[in-house]
Write a protein that holds these residues in place. Sequence first.
Motif, PDB file in Angstrom:
ATOM      1  N   CYS A  94       6.657   6.156   5.761  1.00  0.00           N
ATOM      2  CA  CYS A  94       5.515   5.376   6.181  1.00  0.00           C
ATOM      3  C   CYS A  94       5.990   3.700   6.123  1.00  0.00           C
ATOM      4  O   CYS A  94       5.712   3.224   7.278  1.00  0.00           O
ATOM      5  CB  CYS A  94       4.365   5.491   5.177  1.00  0.00           C
ATOM      6  SG  CYS A  94       3.457   6.888   5.207  1.00  0.00           S
ATOM      7  N   ALA A  97       1.899   2.354   9.264  1.00  0.00           N
ATOM      8  CA  ALA A  97       2.069   2.933   8.200  1.00  0.00           C
ATOM      9  C   ALA A  97       0.612   3.472   7.626  1.00  0.00           C
ATOM     10  O   ALA A  97       0.696   4.704   6.971  1.00  0.00           O
ATOM     11  CB  ALA A  97       2.715   2.183   6.950  1.00  0.00           C
ATOM     12  N   ALA A 134       0.030   6.908   8.902  1.00  0.00           N
ATOM     13  CA  ALA A 134       0.851   7.834   8.438  1.00  0.00           C
ATOM     14  C   ALA A 134       0.306   8.377   7.082  1.00  0.00           C
ATOM     15  O   ALA A 134       0.186   9.409   6.518  1.00  0.00           O
ATOM     16  CB  ALA A 134       2.190   7.466   8.525  1.00  0.00           C
ATOM     17  N   THR A 135      -0.067   7.024   6.200  1.00  0.00           N
ATOM     18  CA  THR A 135      -0.523   7.235   4.864  1.00  0.00           C
ATOM     19  C   THR A 135      -1.840   8.115   4.836  1.00  0.00           C
ATOM     20  O   THR A 135      -2.177   8.578   4.071  1.00  0.00           O
ATOM     21  CB  THR A 135      -1.019   5.779   4.146  1.00  0.00           C
ATOM     22  OG1 THR A 135       0.280   4.967   4.373  1.00  0.00           O
ATOM     23  CG2 THR A 135      -1.167   6.036   2.838  1.00  0.00           C
TER      24      THR A 135
END
Length: 301
Positions: free
Chosen positions: A69, A91, A94-95
């Motif tokens: 991330c 990020a 993705a998180t």
Amino acid sequence: MTSDGAALDASGGVLSELEARMRAPDSIMEPGVLQLLKEYLRAGGKPQAAIEDLSENFSGYAQMCNVMCRWLEIADVRVPGSNGSSKATTAAAATGHAAGHAHPAAATAEGARSDGSIVPDEFELLQELAKERFNAAKFLGVFRRGNPDWLHELINHRRGRQLIYELSATHRNSLLLNYAIQRILKQGHQDEVAVVGSALASYFEVYHRLLASRLSGAIRATTPQQLLQIAAEISESCVDCQHTYVHAQQLLMAAARWSGGESVFRRLSQEVEAAAVAKHGAAKVYQLQVSDAASPCPGFV
């Protein structure tokens, strides 16, 4: 079986189940690991064994996700999707996936989002980094300790070879990349290299091999369309530079003297000459017919 024996079997079964749970990958990261540890000790498990099972089976998948991330956030790679749009990989997105939460751009298939944009993986990020920071001079002594194993691993993968092609087109005097291209050809990827086209024409052995392969294909051509396609491929790879153009014309003229090949190779020669004239003008091209053009040069002058 006595009641004591049955109790021992039951206790042993519970202990085995608890041990299996502790030996699962990243079991130490599970929210209920403390309760699991208490149950294991109450069932007669040994503390030292519990510590070993939990520590030896730590893989760090959650930490890997966090690192990825962070890389995505730093790289901010924008990959255009099939619909022509461009979306930054962040990020936060993705998180959201790592935590199991739905996200508006959630992937509907591996490597793709619902909006059509493509999620870059770690190789793509490293590929961009390699193209940005590659320095041919730093690899001058790379073969002093033998052939690098990591290069062979890169060559064995299609995406690794693609990276080598892209670097070779930019860094045309690299000893490392020249060696890599030779290895790729020896592994039988001539057709793959041929698709790259004129970008690798500066590597003379590569250029010569592809030219010879195309001349062989001209002999087997059965239609005028196939012959014109081969002529276009030869022209693309040779008309940018004097020495590649002269070499191609010399081979075509030599091949035209063979029995049965005169018409085919003379036609190819005419097509290649026409392509060179269209790109550089008749005066520069026809001058080469009375000049040896022996010294390599970056292009027609």
